[in-house]
Write a protein that holds these residues in place. Structure first.
Motif, PDB file in Angstrom:
ATOM      1  N   ALA A 333      28.528  69.801  15.288  1.00  0.00           N
ATOM      2  CA  ALA A 333      28.226  70.500  14.032  1.00  0.00           C
ATOM      3  C   ALA A 333      29.401  70.405  13.069  1.00  0.00           C
ATOM      4  O   ALA A 333      29.225  70.190  11.865  1.00  0.00           O
ATOM      5  CB  ALA A 333      27.880  71.958  14.319  1.00  0.00           C
ATOM      6  N   LYS A 334      30.610  70.566  13.599  1.00  0.00           N
ATOM      7  CA  LYS A 334      31.801  70.476  12.759  1.00  0.00           C
ATOM      8  C   LYS A 334      31.967  69.070  12.191  1.00  0.00           C
ATOM      9  O   LYS A 334      32.216  68.888  10.996  1.00  0.00           O
ATOM     10  CB  LYS A 334      33.040  70.853  13.581  1.00  0.00           C
ATOM     11  CG  LYS A 334      33.244  72.345  13.762  1.00  0.00           C
ATOM     12  CD  LYS A 334      33.766  72.974  12.468  1.00  0.00           C
ATOM     13  CE  LYS A 334      34.130  74.430  12.662  1.00  0.00           C
ATOM     14  NZ  LYS A 334      34.572  75.053  11.395  1.00  0.00           N
ATOM     15  N   GLU A 335      31.833  68.075  13.059  1.00  0.00           N
ATOM     16  CA  GLU A 335      32.040  66.685  12.650  1.00  0.00           C
ATOM     17  C   GLU A 335      30.973  66.221  11.666  1.00  0.00           C
ATOM     18  O   GLU A 335      31.242  65.458  10.745  1.00  0.00           O
ATOM     19  CB  GLU A 335      32.041  65.771  13.881  1.00  0.00           C
ATOM     20  CG  GLU A 335      33.257  65.946  14.776  1.00  0.00           C
ATOM     21  CD  GLU A 335      33.117  65.189  16.087  1.00  0.00           C
ATOM     22  OE1 GLU A 335      32.138  64.421  16.217  1.00  0.00           O
ATOM     23  OE2 GLU A 335      33.977  65.360  16.974  1.00  0.00           O
ATOM     24  N   SER A 336      29.731  66.697  11.866  1.00  0.00           N
ATOM     25  CA  SER A 336      28.619  66.237  11.041  1.00  0.00           C
ATOM     26  C   SER A 336      28.428  67.086   9.794  1.00  0.00           C
ATOM     27  O   SER A 336      27.608  66.767   8.946  1.00  0.00           O
ATOM     28  CB  SER A 336      27.319  66.250  11.862  1.00  0.00           C
ATOM     29  OG  SER A 336      27.438  65.406  12.987  1.00  0.00           O
ATOM     30  N   GLY A 337      29.178  68.171   9.702  1.00  0.00           N
ATOM     31  CA  GLY A 337      29.025  69.032   8.528  1.00  0.00           C
ATOM     32  C   GLY A 337      27.701  69.755   8.520  1.00  0.00           C
ATOM     33  O   GLY A 337      26.951  69.697   7.553  1.00  0.00           O
ATOM     34  N   LEU A 338      27.403  70.443   9.633  1.00  0.00           N
ATOM     35  CA  LEU A 338      26.139  71.191   9.742  1.00  0.00           C
ATOM     36  C   LEU A 338      26.454  72.688   9.726  1.00  0.00           C
ATOM     37  O   LEU A 338      26.495  73.340  10.765  1.00  0.00           O
ATOM     38  CB  LEU A 338      25.409  70.824  11.038  1.00  0.00           C
ATOM     39  CG  LEU A 338      24.831  69.416  11.107  1.00  0.00           C
ATOM     40  CD1 LEU A 338      24.409  69.077  12.523  1.00  0.00           C
ATOM     41  CD2 LEU A 338      23.651  69.263  10.167  1.00  0.00           C
ATOM     42  N   PRO A 339      26.683  73.266   8.555  1.00  0.00           N
ATOM     43  CA  PRO A 339      27.101  74.672   8.484  1.00  0.00           C
ATOM     44  C   PRO A 339      26.071  75.646   9.037  1.00  0.00           C
ATOM     45  O   PRO A 339      26.433  76.714   9.521  1.00  0.00           O
ATOM     46  CB  PRO A 339      27.315  74.896   6.982  1.00  0.00           C
ATOM     47  CG  PRO A 339      26.513  73.830   6.310  1.00  0.00           C
ATOM     48  CD  PRO A 339      26.555  72.660   7.229  1.00  0.00           C
ATOM     49  N   ASN A 340      24.787  75.294   8.960  1.00  0.00           N
ATOM     50  CA  ASN A 340      23.750  76.209   9.424  1.00  0.00           C
ATOM     51  C   ASN A 340      23.554  76.152  10.933  1.00  0.00           C
ATOM     52  O   ASN A 340      22.715  76.860  11.474  1.00  0.00           O
ATOM     53  CB  ASN A 340      22.425  75.880   8.719  1.00  0.00           C
ATOM     54  CG  ASN A 340      21.475  77.057   8.738  1.00  0.00           C
ATOM     55  OD1 ASN A 340      21.894  78.198   8.772  1.00  0.00           O
ATOM     56  ND2 ASN A 340      20.190  76.776   8.721  1.00  0.00           N
ATOM     57  N   LEU A 341      24.332  75.284  11.604  1.00  0.00           N
ATOM     58  CA  LEU A 341      24.219  75.162  13.053  1.00  0.00           C
ATOM     59  C   LEU A 341      25.257  76.001  13.781  1.00  0.00           C
ATOM     60  O   LEU A 341      25.039  76.403  14.923  1.00  0.00           O
ATOM     61  CB  LEU A 341      24.364  73.683  13.450  1.00  0.00           C
ATOM     62  CG  LEU A 341      24.300  73.328  14.935  1.00  0.00           C
ATOM     63  CD1 LEU A 341      22.955  73.745  15.525  1.00  0.00           C
ATOM     64  CD2 LEU A 341      24.532  71.847  15.136  1.00  0.00           C
ATOM     65  N   ILE A 342      26.373  76.298  13.110  1.00  0.00           N
ATOM     66  CA  ILE A 342      27.497  76.962  13.772  1.00  0.00           C
ATOM     67  C   ILE A 342      27.073  78.289  14.398  1.00  0.00           C
ATOM     68  O   ILE A 342      27.381  78.578  15.555  1.00  0.00           O
ATOM     69  CB  ILE A 342      28.654  77.210  12.776  1.00  0.00           C
ATOM     70  CG1 ILE A 342      29.108  75.881  12.141  1.00  0.00           C
ATOM     71  CG2 ILE A 342      29.808  77.915  13.461  1.00  0.00           C
ATOM     72  CD1 ILE A 342      29.663  74.878  13.112  1.00  0.00           C
ATOM     73  N   TRP A 343      26.358  79.133  13.627  1.00  0.00           N
ATOM     74  CA  TRP A 343      25.993  80.453  14.154  1.00  0.00           C
ATOM     75  C   TRP A 343      25.050  80.338  15.344  1.00  0.00           C
ATOM     76  O   TRP A 343      25.079  81.164  16.259  1.00  0.00           O
ATOM     77  CB  TRP A 343      25.389  81.333  13.061  1.00  0.00           C
ATOM     78  CG  TRP A 343      24.044  80.930  12.530  1.00  0.00           C
ATOM     79  CD1 TRP A 343      23.795  80.179  11.432  1.00  0.00           C
ATOM     80  CD2 TRP A 343      22.764  81.285  13.062  1.00  0.00           C
ATOM     81  NE1 TRP A 343      22.451  80.033  11.232  1.00  0.00           N
ATOM     82  CE2 TRP A 343      21.791  80.703  12.224  1.00  0.00           C
ATOM     83  CE3 TRP A 343      22.334  82.034  14.152  1.00  0.00           C
ATOM     84  CZ2 TRP A 343      20.425  80.843  12.454  1.00  0.00           C
ATOM     85  CZ3 TRP A 343      20.968  82.178  14.377  1.00  0.00           C
ATOM     86  CH2 TRP A 343      20.039  81.579  13.528  1.00  0.00           C
ATOM     87  N   ARG A 344      24.229  79.282  15.348  1.00  0.00           N
ATOM     88  CA  ARG A 344      23.287  79.106  16.457  1.00  0.00           C
ATOM     89  C   ARG A 344      24.026  78.753  17.748  1.00  0.00           C
ATOM     90  O   ARG A 344      23.654  79.203  18.838  1.00  0.00           O
ATOM     91  CB  ARG A 344      22.284  78.020  16.088  1.00  0.00           C
ATOM     92  CG  ARG A 344      21.341  78.462  14.972  1.00  0.00           C
ATOM     93  CD  ARG A 344      20.627  77.300  14.359  1.00  0.00           C
ATOM     94  NE  ARG A 344      19.606  77.760  13.431  1.00  0.00           N
ATOM     95  CZ  ARG A 344      19.104  77.026  12.460  1.00  0.00           C
ATOM     96  NH1 ARG A 344      19.533  75.799  12.272  1.00  0.00           N
ATOM     97  NH2 ARG A 344      18.172  77.511  11.665  1.00  0.00           N
ATOM     98  N   VAL A 345      25.072  77.955  17.612  1.00  0.00           N
ATOM     99  CA  VAL A 345      25.866  77.604  18.783  1.00  0.00           C
ATOM    100  C   VAL A 345      26.568  78.843  19.326  1.00  0.00           C
ATOM    101  O   VAL A 345      26.584  79.086  20.544  1.00  0.00           O
ATOM    102  CB  VAL A 345      26.916  76.528  18.420  1.00  0.00           C
ATOM    103  CG1 VAL A 345      27.751  76.169  19.647  1.00  0.00           C
ATOM    104  CG2 VAL A 345      26.244  75.282  17.866  1.00  0.00           C
ATOM    105  N   GLU A 346      27.125  79.658  18.432  1.00  0.00           N
ATOM    106  CA  GLU A 346      27.795  80.889  18.869  1.00  0.00           C
ATOM    107  C   GLU A 346      26.808  81.841  19.538  1.00  0.00           C
ATOM    108  O   GLU A 346      27.150  82.520  20.514  1.00  0.00           O
ATOM    109  CB  GLU A 346      28.488  81.570  17.682  1.00  0.00           C
ATOM    110  CG  GLU A 346      29.653  80.781  17.089  1.00  0.00           C
ATOM    111  CD  GLU A 346      30.852  80.702  18.011  1.00  0.00           C
ATOM    112  OE1 GLU A 346      30.765  81.124  19.191  1.00  0.00           O
ATOM    113  OE2 GLU A 346      31.900  80.210  17.569  1.00  0.00           O
TER     114      GLU A 346
END
Length: 828
Positions: A333-346
C-alpha cells in the motif's frame, strides 16, 4: 494447394449461422429454490471435471475490446470509448449518465445501463446498482426473451451489500436455468445471435464466480472450490474463442472478463487454501491473480489477493502467517500509493492481535486504523471493505470500544463515540452540495480539497493508476484541510457541523452542561450477537451497565411488536412493552427527570412511548448537541401545513386536513392546505422564524440513499418532493418541527452510529427539536394525540407535553401502536 484450402475454410467460416442457446423462461421465478432447481444445481456440480486443477494462464497478452463496438455495434462518443478503454472509470460515469438521459433505443440503453451497474459496483455504490438492475432486466426480456445478465448483476450488487442469502438465490437461479449449457467453442460461421450468446455466457460466468466468492466469505471453502473450477472452465471457453485465429475476428476479451478471471483466480486460490493440503497449488493461483491485476493496472486487485489470502489463513488459525501477509499488504500500500488501504491493513492486524489475546497491541492497531479513517472522512462515503477485508469501519469502532469498556476507560469511550458519529455523518454528506458551505470562502476550499482527495483515492483503487507521489499528495491535502478547518473554527464554528472534527469531549464536560436530574445515556455499539451496554452520565456520576440483551434479540422484540401491530393484537403489544422495559433496565438509570439518549443500531427504532416512562426521553444526534442551546427570536408562534394537492400522484389525506383545521382553531392561525401547501407558501409563512412548524403530509424514506428521503408538499397542481438534502439548504427557521406523516422518524443507521433521515436534515437547517413517527398511525389516533400534544405545549415544555399526550391517548383507550409511534429528538 494450402492457399486454396485456407480460402475455402475462410469462405465456410464467413457464412452466418445461429448458435444453439439454452432454453430459458422469459420470467424467472424469484421465490425459494424448488426441488427441481436444486436437483439441476446438484447435476451441474456432479458433471464437474476435477482433473487438471492447476491454474492455466489464458489471458496472456490479451487485447482489450473496443468495449461497445465489437460485440454490440453500439455507437458512442470517442471520448467515452477512450475513457472506457483506458480505465478512467470515475470520469466515465457522468458521461454514461448523460447518454442514458437521451437514449431511447432498447439495445443501446440496455448495454449502457449494464456498464453503469458494473461501474457503480466498482465505485462502491452497490445499493444504486441494485436498483438499476430492474430496468436492465425489463429491457433484456424485450430484447432476448430472458433476463439472466440483469439477474447476475443484481446478485453481484447484493453480494457487495453483504446480502448473501438473496445474492446466492439469484446466482443459483441462473445456474438452474442454464443447466448443461455452455458457450460453444466451434462455429460454422459468425453467429447471428452473438448478443444473446454474450449475455448468456456473461451471466453464467458471473453466477459461478459470485458463488465462489460468496462461499469463501462464508467459510464454505469446499463448495467455493467447485464453483471456482466451473467458472474457470467457462472463462477458458471465452478465452479459446477470443484467441482463435478465426473466431477471434468477431469476439474480443472485454476488460471485465479479465477482471472476472482475476477475481475468480483469487478466490479459487483461497478456496483451495481453505480446503487444506494444497498450499503450493493455492500459491500458484494467488501469483497468477496478481499477474492478471498487474496487466489491468489495478493495484487494489493485488491488495485484494493479499487480503483474501490473509483472511483464509486467519480462519485457519494460522495467525503468524496471516500477520506476515498483513505486513506485506502494508508495504504494498505504501509503495503503490494506496491511501485508502492503510486503515484496512491496520484493522486486519488488530483482528489478528485480538485473536491471539494481545489486547493492548490490538487496541493500538485499531486506533491507528480509526485515525486513518478519520483522515479521509467526508471523501469516500461507502464502507464496503468488509467484503474483501473481513472488517469494515464499523467493526473497527466496535472492537476499540470493546477493549476500552473492559479497561473502564469511559472518557476515551466518549471521545471515540463522538468522533465516529461525526465521521459517519461527514461521509454521508460527501456527495451533497451544501449552499452555506459553498458560499463561505473557507468552506469552499475544504470542499475543493475533499474533491481532490476523492479523485486521488479513486485513482489509487481503479484501473489506469500510475504509481508515484500520491501518498505525499494526500498528506499535503490533509494538512491543508486541517489548517482550513482550524481557521473556520475561529471565524464560523457553526459550519464545522458539516465536516468531521476531532472530539475533545469528556464526561466532565458533559456533566458541566447537564442540569440536576438530567441524564445522558450513551449506547456503546457492539457486534449484533453481543450484549448491549449503556454508559449512563448524570450531573455527579457515571456508570456502565450491561443489559444482558443483544442487538439481535432487540431486533426480534421490535419485529414482534410490528407483527402485533399488523394483527391488531393489543394484548401482545402490551406484553412486549413490558418485556422491553425490563430488558432495557430503566430502573438503573439514576431516577432521572429527563433523558437524552444516543442510540446504536436497532435502538433507533425503540418506541419509547410504550414503556410507561415517568420522564421525557429525547434522541440526540451527538452529545455536544446539549452544549449548543441558543435562544433565537421567532416571529411566528406556529405554522401549520397539511393535505397538499398531490395531483393524483399520492393518496389524499383527509385526516391531515381535519388535523390542520383542528389545530388552526386551537392556535387561531390559518394553515396551508391543498393547493396552498407549497414550498413557496411554506417559506413565505415561516419568514422571520416560527417556534413550531407542524407538517401533516406524506413522508417518504429512501433506505438506499437517505438524502433522497422526502416530505411531500405540492407545487400547486401536483406533488413536490422536499428532499432531505434540500431541507438542509432551505434554512427553515423553525425551533420545533412536528412531522405528522408516515415513517418520518425513519432513517439509516450508519457505520459509526449516526442516523441520517429527515430528522438530521431538519437539525442541520436550524431546528432544535423534533417530534416524528416510527410507523403509520390511524387518522383518528393521530388527530387525538396531536390535539393533546399541542394543548399541553401551550403551557409546558416539549418533553412534558409529549408525556401528557401519551398519558391522555392511553387513558382514552388507544393501543400502544398509537401513543408509542411518536418519538422526540433534540432539545427537551
Amino acid at each position: 494447394m494450402n492457399k486454396i484450402l485456407g480460402l475455402s475454410l475462410l469462405l465456410v467460416f464467413l457464412g452466418c449461422s445461429s448458435v444453439k442457446l439454452a432454453k430459458v423462461p422469459q420470467s424467472i421465478d424469484e421465490g425459494p429454490l424448488t426441488q427441481g432447481e436444486k436437483e439441476k444445481i446438484k447435476s451441474v456440480l456432479s458433471r464437474l471435471n476435477r482433473k487438471n486443477l492447476g491454474p492455466q494462464k489464458n489471458s496472456k497478452n490479451f487485447e482489450l475490446a473496443k468495449e461497445f463496438e465489437n460485440n454490440f455495434k453500439v455507437e458512442l462518443s470517442d471520448n467515452l470509448k477512450y475513457k472506457m478503454k483506458k480505465g478512467n472509470l470515475q470520469e466515465v460515469l457522468p458521461l454514461i449518465e448523460k447518454r442514458i438521459q437521451n437514449e431511447k433505443k432498447p439495445l443501446i440503453r440496455w448495454y449502457i445501463l449494464k456498464e453503469k451497474v458494473k461501474l457503480l459496483i466498482m465505485l462502491g455504490n452497490p445499493a444504486l446498482a441494485e436498483k438499476i438492475t430492474d430496468e436492465i432486466r425489463t429491457l433484456e426480456k424485450e430484447l432476448f426473451n430472458f433476463d439472466l445478465l440483469g439477474l447476475s448483476l443484481r446478485g453481484e450488487a447484493r453480494l457487495w451489500l453483504h446480502d448473501y442469502e438473496n445474492a446466492k438465490r439469484d446466482f443459483l437461479k441462473i445456474v438452474s436455468v442454464l443447466d448443461k449449457w455452455k458457450l460453444p467453442t466451434s462455429y460454422m460461421g459468425p453467429p447471428t445471435n452473438l448478443k444473446e450468446l454474450v449475455a448468456m455466457s456473461s451471466a453464467q460466468i458471473r453466477a459461478y464466480v459470485g458463488l465462489c466468492v460468496l462461499n469463501v466469505l462464508t467459510d464454505n471453502f469446499k463448495e467455493a472450490k467447485l464453483w471456482g473450477i466451473l467458472a474457470r472452465e467457462r472463462i477458458n471457453n471465452v478465452n479459446f474463442v477470443a484467441h482463435h485465429s478465426l473466431y477471434g475476428k468477431f469476439v474480443k476479451v472485454p476488460y471485465d472478463v479479465v477482471y472476472g478471471e482475476a477475481i475468480n483466480t483469487t478466490f479459487l486460490g483461497a478456496a483451495i487454501l481453505g480446503s487444506g493440503n494444497e498450499n503450493n497449488l493455492s500459491e500458484k493461483y494467488f501469483d497468477l491473480a496478481k499477474t492478471y491485476f498487474t496487466q489491468l493496472n489495478f493495484p487494489l486487485g493485488i491488495s485484494t489477493t493479499l487480503a483474501v489470502k490473509a483472511y483464509v489463513l486467519y480462519k485457519l488459525n494460522k495467525f503468524d502467517e496471516s500477520e506476515k501477509i498483513a505486513d506485506e499488504m502494508f508495504h504494498f500500500a505504501k509503495e503503490s500509493g494506496l491511501p485508502n488501504l492503510i486503515w484496512r491493513v491496520e484493522a486486519l492486524r488488530g483482528e489478528l492481535y485480538l485473536k491471539r489475546g494481545h489486547k493492548d497491541r490490538a487496541l493500538k492497531a485499531f486506533l491507528r486504523a480509526h485515525k486513518s479513517v478519520n483522515a479521509i472522512s467526508g471523501v469516500l462515503k461507502s464502507d464496503h471493505s468488509k467484503l474483501r477485508f473481513g472488517l469494515g469501519k464499523e467493526g473497527i469502532i466496535k472492537n476499540i470500544l470493546k477493549i476500552l469498556k473492559e479497561k473502564r476507560k469511559t472518557n476515551k469511550i466518549v471521545k471515540i463515540l463522538e468522533e465516529s458519529r461525526g465521521r459517519s455523518f461527514s461521509d454521508m454528506l460527501a456527495d451533497t452540495e451544501i449552499k452555506e458551505v459553498n458560499n463561505h470562502p473557507l468552506g469552499k476550499k475544504i470542499v475543493d480539497i475533499n474533491k481532490k482527495l476523492k479523485k486521488l483515492m479513486l485513482n489509487s483503487t481503479l484501473f489506469n493508476f500510475e504509481k508515484g507521489n500520491n501518498e505525499i499528495k494526500k498528506d499535503q491535502l490533509l494538512k491543508q484541510k486541517e489548517n482550513y478547518l482550524n481557521e473556520l473554527k475561529k471565524v464560523n464554528p457553526e459550519l464545522l457541523k458539516y465536516f468531521y472534527e476531532k472530539s475533545n469531549l469528556s464526561i466532565n464536560k458533559i456533566q458541566n452542561h447537564l442540569k440536576v436530574g438530567q441524564v445522558l445515556v450513551y449506547e456503546i455499539p457492539t457486534f449484533s450477537n453481543e450484549n448491549m451496554n449503556y454508559l449512563i452520565i448524570s450531573k455527579n456520576k457515571s456508570k456502565l451497565i450491561n443489559l444482558g440483551l443483544s442487538q439481535d434479540e432487540l431486533k426480534e422484540i421490535l419485529f414482534s411488536f410490528t407483527d402485533a401491530i399488523a394483527f391488531n393484537d393489543i394484548k401482545e403489544q402490551n406484553k412486549i412493552a413490558s418485556i422491553l422495559r425490563s430488558k432495557l433496565q430503566i430502573k438503573k438509570w439514576n431516577t432521572p427527570n429527563s433523558v437524552y439518549f444516543l442510540p446504536s443500531g436497532f435502538s433507533y427504532f425503540i418506541p419509547w412511548g410504550i414503556l410507561s416512562l415517568k420522564f421525557p426521553l429525547s434522541i440526540l444526534p451527538k452529545a455536544n448537541w446539549i452544549f449548543d442551546s441558543k435562544n433565537k427570536d421567532y416571529k411566528n408562534k406556529v405554522v401549520l401545513l397539511g393535505d397538499p394537492e398531490f395531483g393524483g400522484l399520492f393518496k389524499k389525506l383527509p385526516g391531515a386536513k381535519k388535523e390542520i383545521n383542528s389545530l388552526s382553531k386551537l392556535y387561531n392561525k390559518k394553515g396551508l392546505l391543498g393547493k396552498e401547501a407549497t414550498l413557496r407558501g411554506l417559506k413565505k409563512k415561516i419568514k422571520g422564524g416560527t417556534k413550531v412548524l407542524h407538517l401533516a403530509t406524506h413522508g417518504k424514506f429512501n433506505p438506499s440513499d437517505p438524502m433522497k428521503s422526502a416530505i411531500i408538499l405540492s407545487d400547486g397542481k401536483k406533488a413536490l418532493h422536499f428532499y432531505a438534502k434540500d431541507i438542509i439548504n432551505s434554512k427553515l427557521k423553525a425551533r420545533t418541527v412536528i412531522l405528522s406523516a408516515c415513517e418520518t422518524g425513519m432513517g439509516k443507521t450508519l457505520a459509526g452510529d449516526d442516523f441520517l433521515g429527515l430528522s438530521r436534515s431538519f437539525y442541520l437547517s436550524g431546528t432544535r427539536s423534533l417530534l416524528s413517527s416510527l410507523w403509520p398511525v390511524s387518522d383518528k389516533g393521530t388527530l387525538f394525540f396531536m390535539e393533546e400534544f399541542h394543548k399541553a405545549l401551550q403551557k409546558n415544555s416539549l418533553g412534558d407535553s409529549w408525556l401528557k399526550a401519551i398519558e391522555k391517548t392511553k387513558n382514552q383507550g388507544y393501543p400502544p401502536e398509537v401513543y408509542g409511534a411518536f418519538i422526540l429528538g433534540g432539545e427537551l
